[in-house]
Design a protein around this motif. Structure first.
Motif, PDB file in Angstrom:
ATOM      1  N   PRO A  61      67.594   5.876  20.073  1.00  0.00           N
ATOM      2  CA  PRO A  61      66.567   6.639  20.797  1.00  0.00           C
ATOM      3  C   PRO A  61      66.035   7.800  19.970  1.00  0.00           C
ATOM      4  N   CYS A  62      65.644   7.492  18.740  1.00  0.00           N
ATOM      5  CA  CYS A  62      65.197   8.520  17.794  1.00  0.00           C
ATOM      6  C   CYS A  62      63.843   8.136  17.198  1.00  0.00           C
ATOM      7  N   VAL A  63      62.999   9.135  16.991  1.00  0.00           N
ATOM      8  CA  VAL A  63      61.769   8.950  16.224  1.00  0.00           C
ATOM      9  C   VAL A  63      62.126   8.981  14.745  1.00  0.00           C
ATOM     10  N   ASN A  64      61.484   8.119  13.944  1.00  0.00           N
ATOM     11  CA  ASN A  64      61.687   8.103  12.501  1.00  0.00           C
ATOM     12  C   ASN A  64      60.366   8.300  11.777  1.00  0.00           C
ATOM     13  N   LEU A  65      60.351   9.210  10.828  1.00  0.00           N
ATOM     14  CA  LEU A  65      59.239   9.339   9.887  1.00  0.00           C
ATOM     15  C   LEU A  65      59.657   8.565   8.643  1.00  0.00           C
ATOM     16  N   ILE A  66      58.938   7.496   8.332  1.00  0.00           N
ATOM     17  CA  ILE A  66      59.330   6.598   7.253  1.00  0.00           C
ATOM     18  C   ILE A  66      58.326   6.686   6.108  1.00  0.00           C
ATOM     19  N   VAL A  67      58.850   6.968   4.918  1.00  0.00           N
ATOM     20  CA  VAL A  67      58.023   7.077   3.716  1.00  0.00           C
ATOM     21  C   VAL A  67      58.277   5.838   2.865  1.00  0.00           C
ATOM     22  N   GLU A  68      57.279   4.983   2.801  1.00  0.00           N
ATOM     23  CA  GLU A  68      57.390   3.703   2.096  1.00  0.00           C
ATOM     24  C   GLU A  68      56.025   3.356   1.523  1.00  0.00           C
ATOM     25  N   PRO A  69      55.964   2.835   0.306  1.00  0.00           N
ATOM     26  CA  PRO A  69      54.660   2.552  -0.301  1.00  0.00           C
ATOM     27  C   PRO A  69      53.738   1.748   0.603  1.00  0.00           C
ATOM     28  N   GLY A  70      52.611   2.348   0.952  1.00  0.00           N
ATOM     29  CA  GLY A  70      51.603   1.681   1.760  1.00  0.00           C
ATOM     30  C   GLY A  70      51.904   1.563   3.234  1.00  0.00           C
ATOM     31  N   LYS A  71      53.062   2.069   3.674  1.00  0.00           N
ATOM     32  CA  LYS A  71      53.467   1.901   5.072  1.00  0.00           C
ATOM     33  C   LYS A  71      53.986   3.192   5.701  1.00  0.00           C
ATOM     34  N   THR A  72      53.662   4.326   5.116  1.00  0.00           N
ATOM     35  CA  THR A  72      54.193   5.600   5.595  1.00  0.00           C
ATOM     36  C   THR A  72      53.590   5.961   6.950  1.00  0.00           C
ATOM     37  N   MET A  73      54.481   6.062   7.965  1.00  0.00           N
ATOM     38  CA  MET A  73      54.055   6.353   9.329  1.00  0.00           C
ATOM     39  C   MET A  73      55.215   7.001  10.089  1.00  0.00           C
ATOM     40  N   ILE A  74      54.918   7.452  11.305  1.00  0.00           N
ATOM     41  CA  ILE A  74      55.927   7.970  12.224  1.00  0.00           C
ATOM     42  C   ILE A  74      56.089   6.953  13.347  1.00  0.00           C
ATOM     43  N   TYR A  75      57.335   6.530  13.596  1.00  0.00           N
ATOM     44  CA  TYR A  75      57.600   5.450  14.541  1.00  0.00           C
ATOM     45  C   TYR A  75      58.457   5.951  15.704  1.00  0.00           C
ATOM     46  N   ALA A  76      58.023   5.641  16.918  1.00  0.00           N
ATOM     47  CA  ALA A  76      58.789   5.961  18.115  1.00  0.00           C
ATOM     48  C   ALA A  76      59.948   4.987  18.270  1.00  0.00           C
ATOM     49  N   PRO A  77      60.940   5.307  19.120  1.00  0.00           N
ATOM     50  CA  PRO A  77      61.990   4.334  19.424  1.00  0.00           C
ATOM     51  C   PRO A  77      61.395   3.067  20.017  1.00  0.00           C
ATOM     52  N   SER A  78      62.103   1.972  19.844  1.00  0.00           N
ATOM     53  CA  SER A  78      61.652   0.686  20.351  1.00  0.00           C
ATOM     54  C   SER A  78      62.741   0.073  21.212  1.00  0.00           C
ATOM     55  N   THR A  79      62.382  -0.929  21.967  1.00  0.00           N
ATOM     56  CA  THR A  79      63.367  -1.673  22.757  1.00  0.00           C
ATOM     57  C   THR A  79      63.673  -3.026  22.127  1.00  0.00           C
ATOM     58  N   GLN A  80      63.180  -3.248  20.918  1.00  0.00           N
ATOM     59  CA  GLN A  80      63.394  -4.525  20.244  1.00  0.00           C
ATOM     60  C   GLN A  80      64.017  -4.312  18.868  1.00  0.00           C
ATOM     61  N   LYS A  81      64.799  -5.288  18.462  1.00  0.00           N
ATOM     62  CA  LYS A  81      65.379  -5.282  17.119  1.00  0.00           C
ATOM     63  C   LYS A  81      64.281  -5.203  16.070  1.00  0.00           C
ATOM     64  N   PHE A  82      64.549  -4.446  14.997  1.00  0.00           N
ATOM     65  CA  PHE A  82      63.630  -4.360  13.871  1.00  0.00           C
ATOM     66  C   PHE A  82      64.232  -5.126  12.696  1.00  0.00           C
ATOM     67  N   THR A  83      63.427  -5.931  12.035  1.00  0.00           N
ATOM     68  CA  THR A  83      63.902  -6.722  10.903  1.00  0.00           C
ATOM     69  C   THR A  83      63.128  -6.352   9.643  1.00  0.00           C
ATOM     70  N   TYR A  84      63.874  -6.063   8.555  1.00  0.00           N
ATOM     71  CA  TYR A  84      63.246  -5.676   7.288  1.00  0.00           C
ATOM     72  C   TYR A  84      63.692  -6.633   6.190  1.00  0.00           C
ATOM     73  N   PRO A  85      62.734  -7.258   5.483  1.00  0.00           N
ATOM     74  CA  PRO A  85      63.111  -8.159   4.391  1.00  0.00           C
ATOM     75  C   PRO A  85      63.443  -7.381   3.112  1.00  0.00           C
ATOM     76  N   ILE A  86      64.624  -7.615   2.568  1.00  0.00           N
ATOM     77  CA  ILE A  86      65.057  -6.969   1.328  1.00  0.00           C
ATOM     78  C   ILE A  86      64.863  -7.951   0.174  1.00  0.00           C
ATOM     79  N   TYR A  87      63.962  -7.631  -0.739  1.00  0.00           N
ATOM     80  CA  TYR A  87      63.763  -8.470  -1.921  1.00  0.00           C
ATOM     81  C   TYR A  87      63.115  -7.630  -3.013  1.00  0.00           C
ATOM     82  N   GLY A  88      63.246  -8.088  -4.259  1.00  0.00           N
ATOM     83  CA  GLY A  88      62.692  -7.342  -5.379  1.00  0.00           C
ATOM     84  C   GLY A  88      63.354  -5.984  -5.504  1.00  0.00           C
ATOM     85  N   GLU A  89      62.554  -4.980  -5.851  1.00  0.00           N
ATOM     86  CA  GLU A  89      63.045  -3.611  -6.011  1.00  0.00           C
ATOM     87  C   GLU A  89      62.318  -2.709  -5.019  1.00  0.00           C
TER      88      GLU A  89
END
Length: 269
Positions: A61-89
């Protein structure tokens, strides 16, 4: 890579398995920010796998400010699982606000951000690309934290007593692992259910019912991550579920698979 098996997962599913593919660090914010900010987090990876590794996260139940190339935004809590693909660098820097801790910066209901990420320029004196250039160009994690400290301290709002109250309530929900009803929270804190719901809508962004559900499912996943023999019926009861079918339904709705499937994936991973 050394795996810290004592590191709390905080919703990162199968963290021990994931840390074979990436490194997760957590750093404290400046003392003056600690009323509002839980911690900073940094994820780095350099994967040579042919297929992306899919890392799943049950939201807090936390807001996250995420700094990521081309995707930097502030995200509210969600009620769904979040999936992130890890590949490359890759490298991602995050600010995890305490429950309710983002509202004093925003001054409008956090629930309005659900599924609608917010530009960082709404609270900082720079936009997403500028913040990426400022933070991600630094090789040292402590240096990243110091820069973010300065940016947030320049916008530091007054302390809000409601943030303290919300964190007391959410700590209670997290610690009482057999708690499953909002009524029990209301009784413990002597607060009317409608007032509690309004408070969570404004400061947290999701309802108290969803906060309870997410913590119980996170508890379940953390226990299964230990890779020990588990009686799922007993686990459901310990987490406040009166029947296993309800537990299975909730777990699958948020995590995307049944508890038994999740347990097998952890054991095979």
């Amino acid at each position: 890579m050394n795996i810290d098996t004592q590191k709390p997962s905080m919703g990162v599913l199968n963290l021990q398995g994931g840390e074979k593919r990436f490194n997760l660090s957590r750093l404290p914010a400046a003392e003056a920010l600690s009323y509002f900010v839980k911690h900073y987090w940094i994820v780095r990876w350099n994967s040579r796998d042919d297929e992306p590794y899919m890392q799943h996260v049950v939201p807090n139940p936390c807001v996250n400010l995420i700094v990521e190339p081309g995707k930097t935004m502030i995200y509210a809590p969600s009620t769904q699982k979040f999936t992130y693909p890890i590949y490359g660098e890759g490298l991602v820097f995050g600010v995890k606000f305490k429950p309710g801790g983002f509202y004093p910066f925003l001054k409008r209901p956090v629930s309005r951000l659900l599924n609608r990420p917010l530009e960082v320029s709404a609270i900082l004196d720079m936009n997403g690309p500028e913040l990426e250039g400022t933070i991600l160009s630094l090789g040292d994690e402590q240096a990243m934290a110091i820069v973010m400290d300065k940016l947030l301290l320049s916008k530091l709002p007054p302390q809000d007593e409601q943030v303290f109250q919300i964190n007391r309530i959410i700590d209670f929900i997290a610690e009482e692992k057999d708690l499953s009803k909002v009524d029990a929270v209301c009784e413990h804190f002597q607060i009317h259910i409608r007032k509690l719901q309004r408070l969570f809508d404004q400061y947290v962004g999701i309802s108290p019912k969803w906060v309870i559900r997410l913590y119980r499912l996170q508890n379940a996943a953390e226990i299964m991550d230990l890779r020990m023999p588990i009686d799922l019926s007993q686990l459901a009861m310990e987490l406040g579920y009166h029947d296993q079918s309800h537990f299975i339904k909730d777990f699958k709705a948020v995590v995307g698979c049944t508890p038994d499937e999740y347990r097998r994936n952890v054991q095979n991973g």
